[in-house]
Design a protein around this motif. Structure first.
Motif, PDB file in Angstrom:
ATOM      1  N   PHE A   1       2.063   1.728  -3.464  1.00 39.92           N
ATOM      2  CA  PHE A   1       0.980   2.271  -4.292  1.00 39.92           C
ATOM      3  C   PHE A   1       0.772   3.756  -4.006  1.00 39.92           C
ATOM      4  O   PHE A   1       0.607   4.575  -4.916  1.00 39.92           O
ATOM      5  CB  PHE A   1      -0.313   1.488  -4.057  1.00 39.92           C
ATOM      6  CG  PHE A   1      -1.512   2.091  -4.762  1.00 39.92           C
ATOM      7  CD1 PHE A   1      -1.484   2.315  -6.137  1.00 39.92           C
ATOM      8  CD2 PHE A   1      -2.645   2.426  -4.055  1.00 39.92           C
ATOM      9  CE1 PHE A   1      -2.578   2.879  -6.790  1.00 39.92           C
ATOM     10  CE2 PHE A   1      -3.739   2.984  -4.696  1.00 39.92           C
ATOM     11  CZ  PHE A   1      -3.709   3.213  -6.066  1.00 39.92           C
ATOM     12  N   TYR A   2       0.824   4.101  -2.729  1.00 38.83           N
ATOM     13  CA  TYR A   2       0.639   5.508  -2.344  1.00 38.83           C
ATOM     14  C   TYR A   2       1.651   6.400  -3.063  1.00 38.83           C
ATOM     15  O   TYR A   2       1.300   7.419  -3.657  1.00 38.83           O
ATOM     16  CB  TYR A   2       0.793   5.640  -0.830  1.00 38.83           C
ATOM     17  CG  TYR A   2       0.540   7.027  -0.276  1.00 38.83           C
ATOM     18  CD1 TYR A   2      -0.718   7.606  -0.353  1.00 38.83           C
ATOM     19  CD2 TYR A   2       1.559   7.751   0.329  1.00 38.83           C
ATOM     20  CE1 TYR A   2      -0.961   8.870   0.167  1.00 38.83           C
ATOM     21  CE2 TYR A   2       1.334   9.015   0.851  1.00 38.83           C
ATOM     22  CZ  TYR A   2       0.066   9.574   0.772  1.00 38.83           C
ATOM     23  OH  TYR A   2      -0.165  10.822   1.280  1.00 38.83           O
ATOM     24  N   LEU A   3       2.913   5.966  -3.040  1.00 42.18           N
ATOM     25  CA  LEU A   3       3.965   6.788  -3.651  1.00 42.18           C
ATOM     26  C   LEU A   3       3.889   6.766  -5.180  1.00 42.18           C
ATOM     27  O   LEU A   3       4.115   7.782  -5.828  1.00 42.18           O
ATOM     28  CB  LEU A   3       5.343   6.326  -3.170  1.00 42.18           C
ATOM     29  CG  LEU A   3       5.598   6.538  -1.670  1.00 42.18           C
ATOM     30  CD1 LEU A   3       6.908   5.902  -1.250  1.00 42.18           C
ATOM     31  CD2 LEU A   3       5.605   8.021  -1.324  1.00 42.18           C
ATOM     32  N   THR A   4       3.562   5.611  -5.750  1.00 43.02           N
ATOM     33  CA  THR A   4       3.457   5.572  -7.215  1.00 43.02           C
ATOM     34  C   THR A   4       2.271   6.409  -7.688  1.00 43.02           C
ATOM     35  O   THR A   4       2.304   6.987  -8.762  1.00 43.02           O
ATOM     36  CB  THR A   4       3.334   4.134  -7.769  1.00 43.02           C
ATOM     37  OG1 THR A   4       2.250   3.485  -7.122  1.00 43.02           O
ATOM     38  CG2 THR A   4       4.599   3.344  -7.560  1.00 43.02           C
ATOM     39  N   SER A   5       1.228   6.497  -6.858  1.00 36.58           N
ATOM     40  CA  SER A   5       0.071   7.305  -7.250  1.00 36.58           C
ATOM     41  C   SER A   5       0.416   8.792  -7.286  1.00 36.58           C
ATOM     42  O   SER A   5      -0.358   9.610  -7.750  1.00 36.58           O
ATOM     43  CB  SER A   5      -1.113   7.061  -6.308  1.00 36.58           C
ATOM     44  OG  SER A   5      -0.959   7.822  -5.123  1.00 36.58           O
ATOM     45  N   ARG A   6       1.617   9.132  -6.749  1.00 36.41           N
ATOM     46  CA  ARG A   6       2.069  10.528  -6.824  1.00 36.41           C
ATOM     47  C   ARG A   6       3.100  10.712  -7.927  1.00 36.41           C
ATOM     48  O   ARG A   6       3.784  11.726  -7.988  1.00 36.41           O
ATOM     49  CB  ARG A   6       2.677  10.962  -5.487  1.00 36.41           C
ATOM     50  CG  ARG A   6       1.767  10.788  -4.286  1.00 36.41           C
ATOM     51  CD  ARG A   6       0.457  11.579  -4.438  1.00 36.41           C
ATOM     52  NE  ARG A   6      -0.286  11.611  -3.202  1.00 36.41           N
ATOM     53  CZ  ARG A   6      -1.512  11.109  -3.040  1.00 36.41           C
ATOM     54  NH1 ARG A   6      -2.125  10.526  -4.047  1.00 36.41           N
ATOM     55  NH2 ARG A   6      -2.122  11.205  -1.887  1.00 36.41           N
ATOM     56  N   GLY A   7       3.298   9.656  -8.732  1.00 34.21           N
ATOM     57  CA  GLY A   7       4.178   9.807  -9.889  1.00 34.21           C
ATOM     58  C   GLY A   7       5.551   9.179  -9.757  1.00 34.21           C
ATOM     59  O   GLY A   7       6.342   9.208 -10.688  1.00 34.21           O
ATOM     60  N   LEU A   8       5.861   8.589  -8.587  1.00 34.26           N
ATOM     61  CA  LEU A   8       7.158   7.928  -8.439  1.00 34.26           C
ATOM     62  C   LEU A   8       7.090   6.540  -9.049  1.00 34.26           C
ATOM     63  O   LEU A   8       6.065   5.870  -8.961  1.00 34.26           O
ATOM     64  CB  LEU A   8       7.540   7.802  -6.958  1.00 34.26           C
ATOM     65  CG  LEU A   8       8.235   9.007  -6.311  1.00 34.26           C
ATOM     66  CD1 LEU A   8       7.299  10.193  -6.217  1.00 34.26           C
ATOM     67  CD2 LEU A   8       8.727   8.632  -4.932  1.00 34.26           C
ATOM     68  N   SER A   9       8.181   6.091  -9.680  1.00 36.34           N
ATOM     69  CA  SER A   9       8.184   4.745 -10.229  1.00 36.34           C
ATOM     70  C   SER A   9       8.240   3.758  -9.069  1.00 36.34           C
ATOM     71  O   SER A   9       8.563   4.131  -7.941  1.00 36.34           O
ATOM     72  CB  SER A   9       9.392   4.541 -11.137  1.00 36.34           C
ATOM     73  OG  SER A   9      10.565   4.491 -10.356  1.00 36.34           O
ATOM     74  N   GLU A  10       7.944   2.500  -9.370  1.00 38.21           N
ATOM     75  CA  GLU A  10       7.906   1.506  -8.311  1.00 38.21           C
ATOM     76  C   GLU A  10       9.260   1.398  -7.603  1.00 38.21           C
ATOM     77  O   GLU A  10       9.331   1.311  -6.379  1.00 38.21           O
ATOM     78  CB  GLU A  10       7.506   0.158  -8.894  1.00 38.21           C
ATOM     79  CG  GLU A  10       7.181  -0.853  -7.820  1.00 38.21           C
ATOM     80  CD  GLU A  10       6.657  -2.150  -8.396  1.00 38.21           C
ATOM     81  OE1 GLU A  10       5.886  -2.084  -9.371  1.00 38.21           O
ATOM     82  OE2 GLU A  10       7.026  -3.213  -7.884  1.00 38.21           O
TER      83      GLU A  10
ATOM     84  N   LEU B   1      12.727   4.798  -1.654  1.00 38.15           N
ATOM     85  CA  LEU B   1      12.354   5.824  -0.687  1.00 38.15           C
ATOM     86  C   LEU B   1      11.912   5.199   0.640  1.00 38.15           C
ATOM     87  O   LEU B   1      12.283   5.652   1.717  1.00 38.15           O
ATOM     88  CB  LEU B   1      11.220   6.672  -1.268  1.00 38.15           C
ATOM     89  CG  LEU B   1      10.972   7.968  -0.551  1.00 38.15           C
ATOM     90  CD1 LEU B   1      11.573   9.112  -1.343  1.00 38.15           C
ATOM     91  CD2 LEU B   1       9.501   8.213  -0.355  1.00 38.15           C
ATOM     92  N   ILE B   2      11.142   4.130   0.542  1.00 38.89           N
ATOM     93  CA  ILE B   2      10.652   3.463   1.753  1.00 38.89           C
ATOM     94  C   ILE B   2      11.811   2.836   2.522  1.00 38.89           C
ATOM     95  O   ILE B   2      11.906   2.963   3.744  1.00 38.89           O
ATOM     96  CB  ILE B   2       9.583   2.402   1.395  1.00 38.89           C
ATOM     97  CG1 ILE B   2       8.327   3.102   0.868  1.00 38.89           C
ATOM     98  CG2 ILE B   2       9.253   1.537   2.604  1.00 38.89           C
ATOM     99  CD1 ILE B   2       7.376   2.199   0.130  1.00 38.89           C
TER     100      ILE B   2
ATOM    101  N   GLU C   1      11.644   3.667  -7.427  1.00 37.26           N
ATOM    102  CA  GLU C   1      11.890   4.879  -6.647  1.00 37.26           C
ATOM    103  C   GLU C   1      11.113   4.830  -5.333  1.00 37.26           C
ATOM    104  O   GLU C   1      11.611   5.208  -4.277  1.00 37.26           O
ATOM    105  CB  GLU C   1      11.465   6.123  -7.421  1.00 37.26           C
ATOM    106  CG  GLU C   1      12.405   6.503  -8.538  1.00 37.26           C
ATOM    107  CD  GLU C   1      11.768   7.419  -9.578  1.00 37.26           C
ATOM    108  OE1 GLU C   1      12.513   8.007 -10.346  1.00 37.26           O
ATOM    109  OE2 GLU C   1      10.512   7.541  -9.616  1.00 37.26           O
TER     110      GLU C   1
ATOM    111  N   GLU D   1       0.823  -1.202   0.000  1.00 37.07           N
ATOM    112  CA  GLU D   1       0.000   0.000   0.000  1.00 37.07           C
ATOM    113  C   GLU D   1       0.865   1.263   0.000  1.00 37.07           C
ATOM    114  O   GLU D   1       0.547   2.247  -0.673  1.00 37.07           O
ATOM    115  CB  GLU D   1      -0.948   0.002   1.200  1.00 37.07           C
ATOM    116  CG  GLU D   1      -1.827   1.250   1.181  1.00 37.07           C
ATOM    117  CD  GLU D   1      -3.228   1.018   1.685  1.00 37.07           C
ATOM    118  OE1 GLU D   1      -3.352   0.394   2.737  1.00 37.07           O
ATOM    119  OE2 GLU D   1      -4.182   1.493   1.023  1.00 37.07           O
ATOM    120  N   ALA D   2       1.986   1.198   0.734  1.00 41.63           N
ATOM    121  CA  ALA D   2       2.892   2.356   0.738  1.00 41.63           C
ATOM    122  C   ALA D   2       3.489   2.575  -0.653  1.00 41.63           C
ATOM    123  O   ALA D   2       3.621   3.708  -1.107  1.00 41.63           O
ATOM    124  CB  ALA D   2       4.001   2.152   1.771  1.00 41.63           C
TER     125      ALA D   2
END
Lengths: 250, 470
Positions: free
Chosen positions: B421-430, B436-437, B432, B418-419
């Protein structure tokens, strides 16, 4: 008017359970739509599926955005097209501040380097609109935020990232009256100043008061069972979903 | 096209570069008393050190390999490791005089920049000798001594001090590789902080290995007198080789009454390295040792910095992170000995493993009868990035008084979909999003590091997370 978001016969499931059954829905550019429905109807599932969550598998139907078939695309690609989802339960991401995250995301979305000075100025303005303390900019994304602060941070992201279509998944739930007002002001700004399109998933008519609603959809048990104008929001507000549930039972 | 995925082989090209060996003084493989004598001769060791080395060699030969625990070191053939490679370059104070290829290596590792920016002095070890050493005026003026151990040994102001402290905390009888270290040690740092001096800027040293088959046996000796403060940073990175390489360094830290020593390390060894390092601190009354430790790279690591809390109210804080990727077996942790009343220790570690990497966290807490009113808290968290990888926690506690407060907490988790998905929904690639996590997970360490080191560590994590660079 050119085609904006068009969903045709969308069927989706998570693991073995089918959660959306042939959902069709169309939003034109600049429109605000409201999605209503009882708990467990599949509202969030629809929002997540439009955003491209890998948790849900699309087994039938298509999603088109501005004429392109995006059904198989990853969430990051959809974000780059201008789709945004405000999460019902925003995730805590330690290790990156709100400010750095927004800058990273903006650079990803636009493919351009963002000037720090302009960015900071804009961030400050938007935070003022949302009555967020400036100190939140330097805190880790959502980490230790209260429920209300998390929702405000979602709207902050919405206004900063400036997408074309925003799906708001119960952004108003768990907020007190004042917070609903502030958040609603932010959404209004997105709608009016930024000309954004909206799909608002909500239980609460309060958040819609200041917004111009174009269309309402009622989702029950994974199916669209009713559609109408803004008056439908009021009707559901007064009478609940009972009549739609009855309709389902036979 | 090579596909980028988060579980791909790690591309270490950036770090795994090296320059041709140009060493005139390369010794034959295998360790004999003759070799040890040659080392002493070469270095001009004082008599006591000559004897010390030979005695350590004797201990080395009669000590069996470590017991049957921890990762296998069968691939290591100690006799084949050339123990002493001295670069043609002698110590330099002036960067301009450092030879070009040596300089290039450091340039690529960003040393001069780091030095220019905010660091007080650089003791960079190229092969076994210090080639570049600089200490800012202000540091020297405060009476702080920061030099290489060999020079200090010959300086009559420090000779006795070194003889008194050298390998007293980690005696050659400690284990086989401590004995080997005692026999062949070469290079490393000596730091002396006089009473009452609180050094604001951190001192740093940078080690790396650059000769095929060469071991690295640097010795760090730090003595902090009463009411003083020091932050010492040690960064390591090594290029890649095809033969087994060994690192058996030794760190001895003496923390005086009411003093604080912060010892930060980011280690990034090449993936064929056996990292068998021994680090130990002794802390007197009211003193504090703060360990910040990032372990990256190496094929096998055994690393458990030890704190001996020797005076009333002495404290130890240990913050660590370990990243084990494909083909790596990293056995890391910390040891604490509570040897006086009201002492306290706090351990906070994170470990990450991916692509079949094995990460084991081992802690050992000993609370002696005398250590009444002591406290110890151990917390370790592991993040497994796939089901091929493995993470273990092995805590050991030996508490000999009832009047102590001891806690242990362990958590093992996976990266949340889910984390991502949250970040990819803001435009980051998987990838990335995952980097980041993981970077956030490593936050406990990066928050403790000076900015440029935190950035280096984050870059390392990104490098480890991504299949390719860029």
């Amino acid at each position: 008017m050119s085609e904006f978001l068009k969903i045709i016969d969308l069927t989706a499931r998570a693991e073995e359970k089918e959660l959306l059954h042939q959902v069709s829905l169309e939003i034109q550019e600049g429109e605000t739509h409201v999605l209503l429905g009882p708990n467990g109807a599949g509202k969030s599932t629809l929002g997540y599926t439009i955003m491209g969550s890998p948790e849900y598998e699309v087994t039938g139907g298509k999603i088109y955005f501005q004429g392109d078939d995006i059904t198989e695309e990853g969430a990051d690609k959809r974000a780059k097209r201008g789709i945004f989802l405000s999460f019902q339960n925003p995730i805590e991401i330690p290790g990156i501040t709100v400010s750095n995250f927004l800058r990273t995301a903006l650079e990803q979305l636009t493919g351009e380097r963002i000037k720090l000075f302009d960015f900071k100025k804009r961030l400050k303005n938007v935070m003022d609109t949302l009555q967020m303390d400036q100190s939140y900019a330097d805190r880790d994304l959502n980490v230790g935020f209260s429920g209300g602060e998390k929702k405000k941070a979602e709207i902050l992201q919405l206004l900063m990232l400036n997408p074309r279509l925003a799906i708001l998944d119960e952004t108003d739930s768990g907020l007190d009256v004042d917070a609903v007002k502030t958040v609603s002001k932010g959404i209004e700004e997105f709608q009016k100043k930024q000309g954004g399109s909206l799909l608002i998933i909500t239980h609460n008519a309060k958040i819609l008061e200041a917004l111009k609603v174009d269309k309402t959809h009622v989702l029950v048990d994974g199916r669209i069972v009713a559609e109408g104008g803004p008056e439908l929001v009021e009707d559901v507000g007064q009478n609940g979903f009972e009549k739609y549930l009855d309709k389902e039972s036979y | 096209m090579k596909e980028k995925t988060q579980v791909q082989d790690i591309n270490r090209e950036f770090y795994d570069f090296r320059y041709k060996e140009d060493d005139a003084d390369r010794f034959e493989a295998g360790i004999t008393p003759e070799i040890i004598r040659e080392i002493s001769e070469e270095k001009g060791d004082p008599q006591w050190m000559r004897e010390f080395r030979l005695k350590a060699l004797e201990i080395y030969h009669r000590t069996p390999m470590a017991a049957n625990w921890g990762p296998s070191i069968e691939g290591l053939d100690v006799d084949k490791i050339v123990t002493y490679i001295r670069s043609k370059t002698r110590m330099e104070q002036d960067w301009e005089k450092v030879p070009e290829d040596v300089k290039n290596t450091f340039e690529r590792l960003g040393i001069p920049q780091a030095e220019r920016e905010s660091l007080a002095g650089v003791g960079a070890q190229y092969d076994s000798e210090l080639v570049y050493h600089n200490l800012r005026q202000e540091v020297a003026q405060s009476g702080v001594v920061y030099t290489d151990l060999e020079s200090a040994m010959h300086d009559e102001r420090y000779a006795d001090m070194i003889r008194e402290h050298f390998m007293k905390l980690v005696p050659p009888t400690d284990h086989k590789f401590a004995a080997l270290h005692g026999a062949v040690w070469s290079g490393g740092s000596f730091v002396y902080v006089p009473k009452g001096v609180k050094l604001e800027i951190p001192l740093q040293s940078y080690f790396r290995l650059n000769a095929k088959g060469a071991g690295q046996f640097e010795h760090t000796l730090i003595i902090v007198e009463e009411d003083a403060y020091l932050h010492f940073i040690e960064g390591c990175s090594a290029p890649k080789y095809y033969e087994a390489s060994l690192h058996a360094g030794c760190v001895e830290l003496y923390v005086g009454k009411n003093s604080t020593l912060r010892y930060s390390t980011i280690e990034n060894w090449s993936k064929n390295m056996y990292n068998l390092n021994t680090k130990r601190a002794i802390v007197e009354e009211g003193g504090k040792i703060e360990w910040v430790s990032g372990s990256f790279g190496s094929h096998v690591s055994y690393l458990y910095p030890m704190s001996i809390l020797n005076g009333r109210g002495a404290r130890s804080e240990f913050t660590g992170i370990t990243f084990a990727g494909e083909g790596q077996n990293l056995d890391t942790g910390a040891k604490i000995v509570h040897n006086a009343p009201d002492t306290s220790s706090y351990m906070n570690t994170k470990s990450i493993c991916k692509s079949g990497g094995i990460s084991t966290f081992r802690s050992s807490i000993l609370v002696k009868e005398s250590a009444v009113g002591s406290k110890s808290s151990v917390s370790c968290e592991s993040l497994m990035l796939d089901s091929l990888s493995r993470s273990d926690t092995i805590p050991a506690m030996d508490v000999r008084t009832k009047q102590a407060d001891i806690g242990h907490e362990a958590k093992i988790g996976r990266i949340s979909d889910e984390a991502v998905f949250y970040l990819t929904s803001r435009g980051l690639s998987e990838e990335e999003a995952k980097a980041l996590i993981v970077g956030g997970f490593a936050d406990n360490v990066s928050k403790e590091l000076p900015m440029e080191y935190a950035m280096e560590m984050n870059n390392l994590i990104k490098l480890e997370m991504m299949g390719t660079i860029g």
